[in-house]
Motif scaffolding. Structure first.
Motif, short mmCIF file in Angstrom:
data_model
loop_
_atom_site.label_atom_id
_atom_site.label_comp_id
_atom_site.label_asym_id
_atom_site.label_seq_id
_atom_site.Cartn_x
_atom_site.Cartn_y
_atom_site.Cartn_z
N GLN A 155 5.46 3.84 12.75
CA GLN A 155 5.74 2.43 13.05
C GLN A 155 7.14 2.09 12.56
OE1 GLN A 155 3.57 0.54 14.63
NE2 GLN A 155 4.45 -1.51 14.47
N VAL A 156 7.91 1.42 13.41
CA VAL A 156 9.26 1.00 13.07
C VAL A 156 9.39 -0.49 13.36
CG1 VAL A 156 11.71 1.25 13.59
CG2 VAL A 156 10.23 3.26 13.60
N GLN A 157 9.89 -1.22 12.41
CA GLN A 157 10.19 -2.65 12.62
C GLN A 157 11.70 -2.83 12.62
OE1 GLN A 157 7.87 -4.55 9.46
NE2 GLN A 157 6.33 -5.12 10.97
N LEU A 158 12.18 -3.60 13.59
CA LEU A 158 13.61 -3.79 13.77
C LEU A 158 13.95 -5.27 13.68
CD1 LEU A 158 13.91 -1.46 16.90
CD2 LEU A 158 14.57 -0.87 14.56
N VAL A 159 15.01 -5.59 12.95
CA VAL A 159 15.44 -6.98 12.79
C VAL A 159 16.95 -7.05 13.03
CG1 VAL A 159 15.57 -8.96 11.27
CG2 VAL A 159 13.61 -7.42 11.13
N CYS B 4 21.34 -4.18 13.03
CA CYS B 4 19.89 -4.08 13.18
C CYS B 4 19.36 -3.25 12.01
CB CYS B 4 19.54 -3.44 14.51
SG CYS B 4 17.79 -3.19 14.80
N ALA B 5 18.48 -3.86 11.23
CA ALA B 5 17.88 -3.17 10.09
C ALA B 5 16.49 -2.69 10.47
CB ALA B 5 17.81 -4.12 8.90
N ALA B 6 16.19 -1.46 10.10
CA ALA B 6 14.92 -0.85 10.48
C ALA B 6 14.11 -0.45 9.27
CB ALA B 6 15.17 0.37 11.35
N SER B 7 12.82 -0.58 9.40
CA SER B 7 11.90 -0.06 8.38
C SER B 7 11.45 1.32 8.82
CB SER B 7 10.70 -0.99 8.24
OG SER B 7 9.95 -0.99 9.44
N TYR C 136 20.75 -10.25 22.51
CA TYR C 136 20.91 -8.82 22.30
C TYR C 136 19.75 -8.28 21.46
CZ TYR C 136 25.56 -8.79 24.31
OH TYR C 136 26.63 -8.88 25.18
N TYR C 137 19.21 -7.15 21.92
CA TYR C 137 18.07 -6.53 21.28
C TYR C 137 18.41 -5.10 20.87
CZ TYR C 137 15.43 -10.20 23.73
OH TYR C 137 14.96 -11.39 24.20
N CYS C 138 17.94 -4.69 19.70
CA CYS C 138 17.98 -3.27 19.37
C CYS C 138 16.60 -2.69 19.61
CB CYS C 138 18.46 -3.02 17.95
SG CYS C 138 17.38 -3.57 16.64
N ALA C 139 16.57 -1.40 19.89
CA ALA C 139 15.33 -0.73 20.23
C ALA C 139 15.38 0.72 19.76
CB ALA C 139 15.10 -0.78 21.74
N ALA C 140 14.20 1.29 19.54
CA ALA C 140 14.10 2.65 19.05
C ALA C 140 13.16 3.46 19.92
CB ALA C 140 13.62 2.67 17.60
N ARG C 141 13.54 4.72 20.14
CA ARG C 141 12.67 5.59 20.92
C ARG C 141 12.71 7.01 20.37
NH1 ARG C 141 14.55 9.06 24.82
NH2 ARG C 141 16.78 9.06 25.30
N SER C 142 11.71 7.78 20.70
CA SER C 142 11.67 9.20 20.34
C SER C 142 11.10 9.95 21.53
CB SER C 142 10.83 9.43 19.09
OG SER C 142 9.49 9.02 19.31
N GLY C 143 11.27 11.24 21.54
CA GLY C 143 10.72 12.05 22.61
C GLY C 143 11.56 11.98 23.87
N LEU D 265 9.99 2.42 22.39
CA LEU D 265 8.68 2.04 21.87
C LEU D 265 8.75 0.80 20.98
CD1 LEU D 265 5.72 2.88 21.78
CD2 LEU D 265 6.27 4.34 19.81
N TYR D 266 9.86 0.64 20.26
CA TYR D 266 9.98 -0.44 19.29
C TYR D 266 11.18 -1.33 19.64
CZ TYR D 266 6.95 2.72 16.71
OH TYR D 266 5.93 3.56 16.34
N TRP D 267 10.98 -2.65 19.46
CA TRP D 267 12.00 -3.63 19.79
C TRP D 267 12.14 -4.65 18.69
CZ3 TRP D 267 14.95 -3.57 24.26
CH2 TRP D 267 14.58 -2.64 25.23
N GLY D 268 13.36 -5.13 18.49
CA GLY D 268 13.59 -6.26 17.61
C GLY D 268 13.33 -7.56 18.34
N GLN D 269 13.52 -8.68 17.63
CA GLN D 269 13.23 -10.00 18.20
C GLN D 269 14.42 -10.57 18.96
OE1 GLN D 269 14.27 -9.56 15.16
NE2 GLN D 269 15.85 -11.14 14.92
N GLY D 270 15.60 -9.97 18.79
CA GLY D 270 16.78 -10.40 19.51
C GLY D 270 17.65 -11.35 18.73
N THR D 271 18.94 -11.35 19.04
CA THR D 271 19.90 -12.28 18.45
C THR D 271 20.81 -12.79 19.55
OG1 THR D 271 21.52 -12.56 16.66
CG2 THR D 271 21.56 -10.45 17.81
#
Length: 124
Positions: free
Chosen positions: A1-5, A22-25, A94-101, A112-118
């Motif tokens: 699980q990744v959270q993006l802000v 964008c900060a990620a957990s 603007y949104y940051c996002a994370a993917r793998s595979g 798979l993971y998206w931030g809330q946007g700025t």
């Protein structure tokens, strides 16, 4: 699980600059390929830039190439988008996002993971 802000959006005049962050957990941050997307009112979300897990590979949309730079700091679990020579048409959320595979950097469905946007607003 990744959270993006995301952070760093704002109002700027045409020709100016902004730096989004964008900060990620998550403990496996470096295993994710990261992207920035944007969405203007009434338009579909579009790809802006992407960066590989180690940061050695970067990919940009033609509309921002030469003006925007994506970077990441895996020690701090952050990804940034430096935006220079901004134009009114860069106005969007603007949104940051994370993917793998497998998948393609420019497709929203690959992530798979998206931030809330700025919000970024560029005045003429």
């Amino acid at each position: 699980q990744v959270q993006l802000v995301e952070s760093g959006g704002g109002l700027v005049q045409a020709g100016g600059s902004l730096r989004l962050s964008c900060a990620a957990s998550g403990r496996t941050f470096s295993s994710y390929r990261l992207g920035w997307f944007r969405q203007a009112p009434g338009k579909e979300r579009e790809f802006v830039a992407a960066i590989s897990g180690g940061g050695g590979s970067r990919y940009y949309a033609d509309s921002v190439k030469g003006r925007f730079t994506i970077s990441r700091d895996n020690a701090k679990n952050t990804v940034a988008l430096q935006m220079n020579s901004l134009k009114p048409e860069d106005t969007a959320v603007y949104y940051c996002a994370a993917r793998s595979g497998s998948g393609h950097d420019e497709y929203t469905g690959s992530y798979l993971y998206w931030g809330q946007g700025t919000q970024v607003t560029v005045s003429s």
